[in-house]
Design an enzyme around this catalytic site. Structure first.
Site, PDB file in Angstrom:
ATOM      1  N   LYS A  28      11.043  -3.419   5.142  1.00 23.34           N
ATOM      2  CA  LYS A  28       9.565  -3.621   5.200  1.00 23.34           C
ATOM      3  C   LYS A  28      10.219  -4.955   4.566  1.00 23.34           C
ATOM      4  CE  LYS A  28       5.213  -3.232   3.944  1.00 23.34           C
ATOM      5  NZ  LYS A  28       4.626  -2.304   3.250  1.00 23.34           N
ATOM      6  N   GLU A  47      -8.267   9.864   1.028  1.00 21.03           N
ATOM      7  CA  GLU A  47      -9.401   9.499   0.133  1.00 21.03           C
ATOM      8  C   GLU A  47     -10.280  11.047   0.604  1.00 21.03           C
ATOM      9  OE1 GLU A  47      -8.509   5.757   1.688  1.00 21.03           O
ATOM     10  OE2 GLU A  47      -8.494   7.594   2.369  1.00 21.03           O
ATOM     11  N   ARG A  51     -14.039   7.234   4.459  1.00 20.92           N
ATOM     12  CA  ARG A  51     -13.710   8.140   5.021  1.00 20.92           C
ATOM     13  C   ARG A  51     -13.438   9.689   3.590  1.00 20.92           C
ATOM     14  NH1 ARG A  51      -8.328   6.163   7.518  1.00 20.92           N
ATOM     15  NH2 ARG A  51      -7.548   7.585   6.403  1.00 20.92           N
TER      16      ARG A  51
END
Length: 622
Positions: free
Chosen positions: A284, A368, A396
């Protein structure tokens, strides 16, 4: 910037004219372009730098838009946008009317599926694949999903279905960089980290598959023996593989920055005609030293100095930081307080609790639903969980909020960050629905403070005085300028009432209060006096609030949220029930999604800035 290979690349067909050995240079050009461009506009940098090579390989092998590319979360789609005709639009990235920071089908035919929330890609791509097969259309669904998305549950649900469908053509590129926004958590992340390519296993397995697939002369017993040997070799040498156990073909792990290798692997996957996982390993922030060293900071970054890597941000506090510090302070005194995040430790300010009380800090990953019910379990055990979650992500966990928390009145505090307009991230991230959908749920208390002190007061009040579910919602960024000099203020934990006129009342909640106060002063200069009712506790609605509203002939309700089912409508109905029949106007977000753009610009467009508030009131006065 000097002309380079990228200068001549505008669409996927241009890319296919490039020799394979020149793609590495093109990748360098793209990284240079991304670093330069995002340093001017802000955006998601580290995640995009990490997938430049695999995105080039995808477009080199497949044919977009005939073949469908589905990006998980979507914040790593910038190279895809560069290659599909949108390179010249990057100077308006995430600005109003400009380029979205996420895949957006209405923006381009090359964006197959909208993606702003995590863990949806495999389900979407499998649905596309099934639909096109039913229509006998020859195409490929190609997924680019990171290991962070696998901290959520949907990828496993999708794999559970796709693994039993041998006719599926889905290609899943699994990008393993050990990161979500923060470092990944959970046993699956540990499992993936432990996977290592075993060349001996791959060679032997390939040979056995060729024998089993081609020989017409092997009897059933010998075939079964060889098949069992293949599985035994896998178990002994490779120690098993989750994806293969789920019924998918698997290749990897391989270097996600070796473009020629990636092209060869994708060409192979294209011919398999069965669901396949290609496991790549990437870095990354690849190609920019500062992003590689701090991928969390450079995940989503404002404008920054390209040379020094220093972001263009002030050192002032934010609601997130203030809430995080207050939770840590409360936890110092109360051993029952726990903090929960869904892979957003820094974003929600929970780094302070994590540092000082790590045993009471829980990162549940991008999950979530699980996080909400997990809080219910903590509450059942006698703890006091505070779930710090963005408004757009709490959506969510909606079913769990109703079923697992509110029905049984669990004492769970939801610190709902980024409530209201968030700006640059656009439609998928605007926190404009939480008031509307939470108002309808029984057994819940909702607060919407407008400044830091109110935020801290609401948190402490919820912990000390409320034994049922609580939502405390607050906006992105910092508080507005305080106005202590205004007279005739009646304050409580429920509301603030500024009583200066018995004809016009302006009602609001949250940070719009700052603009209402500015309008108050502007109107006073024009000889118009108004009263202001700032509601802090949105639910249950106090009788005093309704009684105040019923005193006025003209009521203007300004609401930074969706109008349908919002507090403005809620209070209008309750006021009507007790006899209110005067003028009542709601200025809220109509039946639309809000695109990306600067928050102040969007406020003006929606009629929430001070000048627009004045105009709305004065137009009625004429």
């Amino acid at each position: 910037m000097n002309k380079n290979i990228l200068y001549n690349i505008n669409f996927p067909e241009d890319l296919k004219k490039i020799k394979l050995e020149n793609l590495d240079k093109l990748a360098e050009d793209i990284r240079e372009f991304l670093i330069y461009s995002i340093s001017k506009t802000g955006g998601h940098l580290a995640s995009n730098l990490g997938v430049v090579d695999i995105t080039l390989a995808m477009h080199y092998v497949f044919d977009s838009p005939k073949d469908k590319f589905v990006f998980d979360v979507g914040h790593q789609c910038y190279t895809h946008k560069i290659l599909t005709g949108r390179k010249k639009l990057f100077n308006n990235l995430r600005k109003s009317g400009g380029l979205s920071g996420f895949p957006k089908p209405s923006e381009s035919m090359h964006d197959a599926f909208i993606a702003g929330h995590s863990s949806t890609s495999i389900s979407a791509a499998y649905g596309m694949d099934a639909g096109y097969r039913l229509q006998k259309k020859d195409m490929h669904s190609v997924v680019l999903i990171g290991d962070g998305a696998f901290t959520g549950g949907m990828p496993f649900e999708a794999l559970n279905n796709i693994g039993r469908d041998d006719n599926s053509n889905v290609i899943i590129i699994f990008n393993n960089n050990d990161m979500s926004i923060s470092p990944n958590v959970g046993s699956f992340a540990k499992y993936i980290t432990g996977i290592r390519s075993k060349e001996s296993y791959l060679k032997i397995k390939k040979s056995l598959e060729n024998i089993l697939g081609s020989s017409k002369y092997l009897g059933p017993k010998i075939k079964n023996t060889l098949s069992n040997s293949k599985n035994l070799i896998k178990d002994m040498v490779y120690h098993g593989n989750f994806f293969e156990d789920m019924g998918l073909n698997y290749i990897g792990p391989i270097d996600g920055h070796n473009i020629s290798h990636l092209v060869n692997i994708l060409n192979y996957a294209k011919q398999v005609k069965k669901p396949i996982v290609i496991h790549i390993e990437t870095t990354k922030g690849k190609g920019y030293e500062y992003a590689e060293q701090d991928p969390v900071l450079f995940h989503g970054i404002p404008k920054f100095d390209k040379i020094t890597g220093d972001p263009d941000i002030s050192s002032c506090d934010s609601f997130s930081v203030i809430v995080g510090k207050e939770i840590k302070s409360m936890a110092d005194k109360n051993p029952k307080i726990c903090g929960i995040t869904a892979a957003m430790t820094l974003g929600t300010g929970l780094q302070f609790l994590k540092e000082y009380h790590p045993d009471r800090f829980f990162d549940v990953g991008i999950a979530e639903q699980h996080g909400t019910t997990f809080c219910g379990g903590l509450s059942s055990s006698g703890m006091i969980p505070i779930f710090c979650v963005y408004s757009t992500f709490l959506q969510r966990g909606f079913d769990q909020l109703i079923h697992d928390i509110c029905i049984d009145k669990k004492k769970v505090i939801f610190a709902v960050d980024r409530a209201g307009i968030v700006g640059d991230d656009g439609e998928t991230h605007q926190g404009i629905f939480d008031v509307s959908y939470s108002l309808m749920i029984p057994n819940i208390t909702i607060f919407s403070p407008s400044n830091y002190q109110e935020c801290k007061d609401c948190l402490n009040f919820a912990v000390d005085n409320i034994n049922s579910p609580v939502i405390i919602r607050y906006p992105k960024g910092s508080e507005g300028k305080r106005n202590e000099s205004i007279k005739n203020q009646d304050r409580s934990i429920n509301y603030t009432y500024i009583n200066n006129n018995h004809n016009i009342l302006v009602v609001c909640y949250g940070r719009i209060f700052d603009n209402v106060l500015k309008a108050y002063k502007l109107l006073f200069e024009q000889g118009v006096s108004i009263s202001i009712l700032k509601i802090i506790k949105l639910k249950p609605v106090e009788d005093e609030i309704l009684n105040i509203i019923c005193k006025y002939k003209k009521v203007f309700f300004f609401e930074e949220g969706i109008q349908s089912g919002g507090l403005g409508e809620h209070i209008l109905y309750k006021s009507f029930e007790i006899g209110f029949r005067n003028f009542y106007k709601i200025i809220a977000i109509k039946d639309i999604f809000i695109e990306q753009g600067d928050i102040n610009f969007l406020f003006k467009k929606l009629g929430f800035d001070a000048e627009s508030i004045c105009k709305t009131i004065l137009n009625k006065e004429k």
